[in-house]
Design an enzyme around this catalytic site. Structure first.
Site, PDB file in Angstrom:
ATOM      1  N   LYS A 115      57.030  53.821  46.862  1.00 47.09           N
ATOM      2  CA  LYS A 115      57.136  53.708  45.420  1.00 47.09           C
ATOM      3  C   LYS A 115      55.878  54.484  44.736  1.00 47.09           C
ATOM      4  O   LYS A 115      56.113  55.028  43.689  1.00 47.09           O
ATOM      5  CB  LYS A 115      57.372  52.388  44.642  1.00 47.09           C
ATOM      6  CG  LYS A 115      58.547  52.022  45.110  1.00 47.09           C
ATOM      7  CD  LYS A 115      59.250  50.959  44.256  1.00 47.09           C
ATOM      8  CE  LYS A 115      60.528  50.415  44.324  1.00 47.09           C
ATOM      9  NZ  LYS A 115      61.288  49.140  43.412  1.00 47.09           N
ATOM     10  N   LYS A 197      71.195  55.906  52.979  1.00 40.10           N
ATOM     11  CA  LYS A 197      72.007  54.750  52.364  1.00 40.10           C
ATOM     12  C   LYS A 197      72.283  55.091  50.886  1.00 40.10           C
ATOM     13  O   LYS A 197      71.293  56.040  50.190  1.00 40.10           O
ATOM     14  CB  LYS A 197      71.268  53.438  52.510  1.00 40.10           C
ATOM     15  CG  LYS A 197      70.257  53.077  51.413  1.00 40.10           C
ATOM     16  CD  LYS A 197      69.781  51.849  51.243  1.00 40.10           C
ATOM     17  CE  LYS A 197      68.594  51.247  50.175  1.00 40.10           C
ATOM     18  NZ  LYS A 197      68.579  50.230  49.862  1.00 40.10           N
ATOM     19  N   LYS A 200      70.882  53.212  44.110  1.00 38.56           N
ATOM     20  CA  LYS A 200      70.762  53.376  42.672  1.00 38.56           C
ATOM     21  C   LYS A 200      69.842  54.399  42.154  1.00 38.56           C
ATOM     22  O   LYS A 200      69.941  54.900  41.025  1.00 38.56           O
ATOM     23  CB  LYS A 200      71.066  52.009  41.718  1.00 38.56           C
ATOM     24  CG  LYS A 200      69.923  51.257  42.344  1.00 38.56           C
ATOM     25  CD  LYS A 200      70.122  50.016  41.409  1.00 38.56           C
ATOM     26  CE  LYS A 200      69.938  48.555  42.001  1.00 38.56           C
ATOM     27  NZ  LYS A 200      68.275  48.200  42.159  1.00 38.56           N
TER      28      LYS A 200
END
Ligand code: ATP
Ligand code: LTN
Length: 334
Positions: A115, A197, A200
């Site tokens: 992140k 995967k 979102k």
């Protein structure tokens, strides 16, 4: 234990639009757990602000997520659905646990590394301490089990380490939580890149089916799904695109991969894509109808928000008070 049941805690962030991956991998599997566990499902809005949020959007998404929990079938009478920010004990315990967590441990967290690479202009202390807040979430409720995806396992391990460290100093204060595997939730991959995967935060919207997508959009995305040139429907690692479509079909219809392969024997990829698209659209239309109904039930949802915050607050504060006493904070004068 609460009412002779083991405690289960999980949370989801209200950032981004929920995908079919979130639904099939998490939400759908949470529906029946209340028979066996005392379940707490938190909308972790305090985690969300580790990345900059637009206030109006965050508020809207947090409410939508809570309604999505219910629309997905999680009964708000049997499960405690609430906002993290409504129970101040989360932040208070997180502060305390910060003082029992080492910089070195946090430095190893892969999500922080990912992140902070993604948000290089805002590497804040909250993002660094994120796993400690997550530990506080779990430990406040003395959770026995925590359903989490693979990417959150490292955070659950650090939670256990912090809890064990605390217990070794002060006695048995926290229950040591275990990961909950249960009936394995499907790991749904991106329709555009079946080796990654469905997520979102994916920048390519064609890779993900969003829970609020309409039928045309769903069918279009499945039509464009990446497959291969084998022209044969098998459930194998060598055909990740086809395997993903079969996984989605299986998770929606509660059938095994063998059964699904039989259903599509001798059929083409086009037919498989259409069938999976139809199945998903059916599922999601039901969920969307329920969601739109709930949107109109303002007083009902507000009631759940209020009652469940009180209920969650009651259990959370019990643990917090115990912790405060153990570490030597002065007693409250009643
Ligand atoms: P982000 O892109 O913001 O990291 P995400 O879509 O990966 O989000 P999370 O908020 O990290 O989702 O996860 C919420 C829950 O949904 C977790 O329990 C996670 O295991 C599950 N989940 C997320 N994506 C998938 C997926 N593709 N397949 C199965 N389960 C998933
Ligand atoms: N970090 C998790 C969300 C989360 C969570 C939790 C999950 C916050 N607190 C406690 C389980 C238990 C995520 O991003 N999926």
């Amino acid at each position: 234990m609460i009412d002779d049941k083991k405690v289960l805690f999980s949370g989801m962030q209200a950032t981004g639009n929920l995908t079919l991956g979130n639904y099939l991998g998490a939400l759908k599997n949470w529906v029946n757990l209340a028979d066996e566990y005392q379940c707490f499902y938190c909308v972790v809005d305090e985690h969300s602000i580790t990345v900059r949020q637009d206030p109006a959007t965050l508020r809207k998404r947090a409410r939508n997520l809570l309604m999505l929990y219910i629309a997905a079938g999680i009964d708000p009478e049997k499960n405690c659905l609430y906002y993290q920010s409504h129970v101040s004990a989360h932040a208070e315990l997180a502060w305390i646990l910060n003082c029992y967590t080492y910089m070195g441990e946090m430095n190893r967290m892969t999500q922080f590394k990912d992140k902070s690479a993604k948000h290089a202009d805002n590497i804040n202390v909250g993002l660094f301490a994120y796993p400690v807040l997550m530990a506080a979430d779990i430990l406040l409720f003395q959770a026995d089990v925590v359903p989490v995806g693979k990417d959150q396992m490292q955070h659950l391990e650090i939670t256990r380490d912090i809890a064990e460290r605390f217990n070794s100093i002060y006695g048995d204060v926290f229950t040591i939580p275990e990961p909950y595997f249960g009936k394995a939730g499907a790991r749904i991959m991106s329709l555009q890149d079946p080796l990654h995967k469905m997520s979102k935060s994916d920048e390519n919207p064609n890779g993900s089916i969003y829970l609020m997508d309409d039928k045309d959009t769903i069918m279009r995305k499945f039509k464009r799904a990446v497959t291969d040139s084998e022209a044969c429907i098998r459930y194998s690692d060598e055909q990740p695109g086809i395997r993903n479509l079969l996984d989605i079909y299986c998770a929606c219809n509660d059938v095994t991969p063998d059964e699904a392969v039989k259903t599509f024997e001798g059929k083409g990829y086009g037919e498989l894509k259409m069938a999976v698209g139809e199945t998903v659209a059916d599922r999601l239309t039901g969920l969307q109808t329920e969601f739109h109904r709930l949107e109109k039930e303002k007083a009902f949802i507000d009631g759940i928000i209020k009652e469940n915050a009180e209920k969650a607050g009651y259990f959370a504060n019990k643990t917090l008070r115990k912790v405060q006493r153990k570490i030597g904070f002065p007693d409250r004068i009643r």
